[in-house]
Scaffold this motif. Structure first.
Motif, mmCIF file in Angstrom:
data_model
loop_
_atom_site.group_PDB
_atom_site.id
_atom_site.type_symbol
_atom_site.label_atom_id
_atom_site.label_comp_id
_atom_site.label_asym_id
_atom_site.label_seq_id
_atom_site.Cartn_x
_atom_site.Cartn_y
_atom_site.Cartn_z
ATOM 1 N N THR A 187 -5.426 7.926 -11.731
ATOM 2 C CA THR A 187 -5.594 6.942 -12.800
ATOM 3 C C THR A 187 -4.650 5.757 -12.660
ATOM 4 O O THR A 187 -4.871 4.717 -13.250
ATOM 5 N N THR A 188 -3.581 5.896 -11.868
ATOM 6 C CA THR A 188 -2.596 4.819 -11.722
ATOM 7 C C THR A 188 -2.232 4.646 -10.259
ATOM 8 O O THR A 188 -1.905 5.623 -9.580
ATOM 9 N N THR A 189 -2.268 3.414 -9.755
ATOM 10 C CA THR A 189 -1.815 3.088 -8.398
ATOM 11 C C THR A 189 -0.690 2.079 -8.521
ATOM 12 O O THR A 189 -0.881 0.987 -9.051
ATOM 13 N N THR A 190 0.509 2.449 -8.039
ATOM 14 C CA THR A 190 1.692 1.605 -8.146
ATOM 15 C C THR A 190 2.107 1.143 -6.752
ATOM 16 O O THR A 190 2.265 1.966 -5.847
ATOM 17 N N LEU A 191 2.284 -0.181 -6.577
ATOM 18 C CA LEU A 191 2.711 -0.748 -5.297
ATOM 19 C C LEU A 191 4.086 -1.368 -5.492
ATOM 20 O O LEU A 191 4.220 -2.421 -6.115
ATOM 21 N N ASN A 192 5.141 -0.690 -4.972
ATOM 22 C CA ASN A 192 6.492 -1.226 -5.057
ATOM 23 C C ASN A 192 6.803 -1.975 -3.756
ATOM 24 O O ASN A 192 7.622 -1.550 -2.948
ATOM 25 N N THR A 193 6.129 -3.104 -3.542
ATOM 26 C CA THR A 193 6.275 -3.860 -2.302
ATOM 27 C C THR A 193 6.685 -5.296 -2.613
ATOM 28 O O THR A 193 6.404 -5.825 -3.693
ATOM 29 N N ASP A 194 7.391 -5.913 -1.656
ATOM 30 C CA ASP A 194 7.759 -7.322 -1.797
ATOM 31 C C ASP A 194 6.603 -8.237 -1.416
ATOM 32 O O ASP A 194 6.439 -9.309 -1.982
ATOM 33 N N THR A 195 5.803 -7.814 -0.433
ATOM 34 C CA THR A 195 4.690 -8.630 0.036
ATOM 35 C C THR A 195 3.430 -7.776 0.076
ATOM 36 O O THR A 195 3.433 -6.687 0.650
ATOM 37 N N LEU A 196 2.349 -8.265 -0.531
ATOM 38 C CA LEU A 196 1.057 -7.588 -0.511
ATOM 39 C C LEU A 196 0.085 -8.485 0.247
ATOM 40 O O LEU A 196 -0.230 -9.592 -0.187
ATOM 41 N N ALA A 197 -0.375 -8.018 1.406
ATOM 42 C CA ALA A 197 -1.321 -8.789 2.219
ATOM 43 C C ALA A 197 -2.683 -8.108 2.143
ATOM 44 O O ALA A 197 -2.828 -6.950 2.515
ATOM 45 N N VAL A 198 -3.679 -8.833 1.653
ATOM 46 C CA VAL A 198 -5.029 -8.302 1.496
ATOM 47 C C VAL A 198 -5.977 -9.135 2.348
ATOM 48 O O VAL A 198 -6.034 -10.361 2.207
#
Length: 426
Positions: A187-198
């Motif tokens: 139910t929850t997706t957490t991204l603890n990142t400085d840079t998110l490249a999609v």
């Protein structure tokens, strides 16, 4: 004299002339020196020898019994000790052993009685033979143990089996590359990142919506103790909305920013008196120059440049400063009089003019004029500077009527007037 070194037998008597010497204990000579049969002891021997059911009989008194060894048997006779030694020279042939060894479905058969079975270790296996203890030791010299890592890999073991798997909660300590599809059912997706490249150019939100939509969706920016900012699709209004908070914890201002897929580029623009408000999402704000004022739009740099074209004359123009205004005008007389300027007494109380007059003959005149009006609408005018090339071209008067001051020049037809004006507010 005769010497007999072997046993012999006399059945009917034996007469010996001379001396007889008997050694040993098996012979007796009587008083007549006669050796009788009864006095000699004969050994007990077998007349017939049976070997594995086959009888071997001496054919004559000189027949010899020969013992011949077969494969794996050694026979050694010793004339000194009068012994015959029979030895098993193939120790394996006398034991219960396997003649065929099967390894993983492959049969290994001894090719001869001297064939050797060799055990060859593969990678990670060590085989050591001990000739003293008659033992063969097979040792695992490769992987000797399996240990799991907390929150990464789980290992459990029982007799004959090892289970390797992932725990319920998995932690990847370094990079994780997924070459196939990644499906997250939580139910929850957490991204603890400085840079998110999609790589995808469209991010789909509300993918579980079916039927008539009711939910809003968009992006929200966390701003700590300040109110969050967000841009989202308002399903009720059927429009994109922008929530813009200030630099405080106060509520954000939410307003529609698009209708039908277009964006309103401005809300309202005002010059202090007039206000321009977009009427629709595709409304256009136009910058228009007038007279010597130019407006140039640069689509590449997205800029608007406001300038002055010195090659053009300003027919009527004003620049407003605090408590004052500047303007210019021009007029050409068609008769004996011409109006130089008109201004409202409710707005201004004083005006200063620099007037240039030219006729068709090339004559020129420059005049500075001051005009004021008091609270009783009395108008005062003075010329405090005048210069001309040949003769004066005009006389100037100022009058009040209906809330306006009118400045007039008395001249001849065809004279062109150009006026620079400065106004002081009432």
């Amino acid at each position: 004299m005769a010497t007999v070194n072997k046993n012999f037998r006399v059945k009917n008597g034996l007469t010996v002339e001379g001396n007889v010497t008997i050694t040993g204990t098996n012979g007796t000579i009587n008083s007549s020196n006669i050796l009788t049969e009864a006095t000699v002891a004969y050994p007990n021997v077998f007349a017939t020898i049976s070997a594995n059911g086959t009888s071997v009989v001496a054919d004559s008194s000189t027949d010899t019994l020969t013992l011949t060894p077969s494969t794996g048997i050694t026979i050694v006779g010793n004339a000194t000790s009068d012994t015959i030694t029979i030895t098993n020279s193939d120790l394996g042939s006398a034991q219960e052993i396997f003649k065929t060894v099967s390894a993983n479905g492959t049969s290994i058969v001894a090719d001869s009685n001297t064939d050797t079975l060799t055990l060859t270790p593969s990678t990670g296996i060590t085989i050591v033979g001990n000739a003293t203890s008659d033992t063969i030791t097979i040792t695992n010299s490769g992987v000797t143990g399996l240990t799991g890592t907390a929150n990464e890999v789980e290992v459990s073991a029982s007799t004959g089996s090892v289970t390797v798997g992932l725990p319920d909660n998995v932690t990847i300590g370094n990079n994780l590359t997924v070459t196939g599809n990644l499906t997250v059912n939580g139910t929850t997706t957490t991204l603890n990142t400085d840079t998110l490249a999609v790589e995808d150019n469209i991010i789909m939100l509300n993918t579980n919506v079916t039927g008539t939509p009711t939910l809003d969706a968009g992006l929200e920016v966390e701003r700590g103790t300040y109110t969050n900012a967000k841009i989202y699709w308002n399903e009720t209004a059927n429009a994109w909305y922008l929530a813009t908070p200030g630099d405080s914890a106060g509520a954000a201002t939410e307003a529609a920013i698009a209708t039908g897929g277009s964006t309103n580029l401005f809300n309202t623009i005002s010059d202090g008196t007039n206000t321009a408000t977009p009427d629709s999402s595709n409304d256009t704000l136009t910058f228009a120059g007038s007279g010597a004022i130019t407006a140039t739009v640069n689509a590449t740099s997205d800029t608007v440049t406001i300038g002055i074209n010195p090659s053009l004359e300003l027919a009527v123009g004003f620049v407003t400063l605090p408590d004052a205004a500047f303007g210019s005008s021009s007029a050409t007389s068609s008769g004996s009089t011409v109006v130089i300027d008109v201004w409202a007494t409710a707005t201004y109380s004083t005006a200063k003019y620099l007037v240039q007059a030219k006729n068709g003959s090339g004559d020129i005149e420059a005049t500075e004029i001051l005009v004021s009006v008091d609270g009783a609408n009395n108008v005062y005018i003075t010329e405090y500077a005048n210069m001309f090339s040949n003769a004066s071209l005009a006389e100037y008067t100022a009058t009040y009527a209906s809330g306006n001051v009118t400045v007039t020049a008395t001249t001849t037809s065809g004279v062109v007037f150009k006026v620079s004006s400065t106004y002081i507010e009432a």
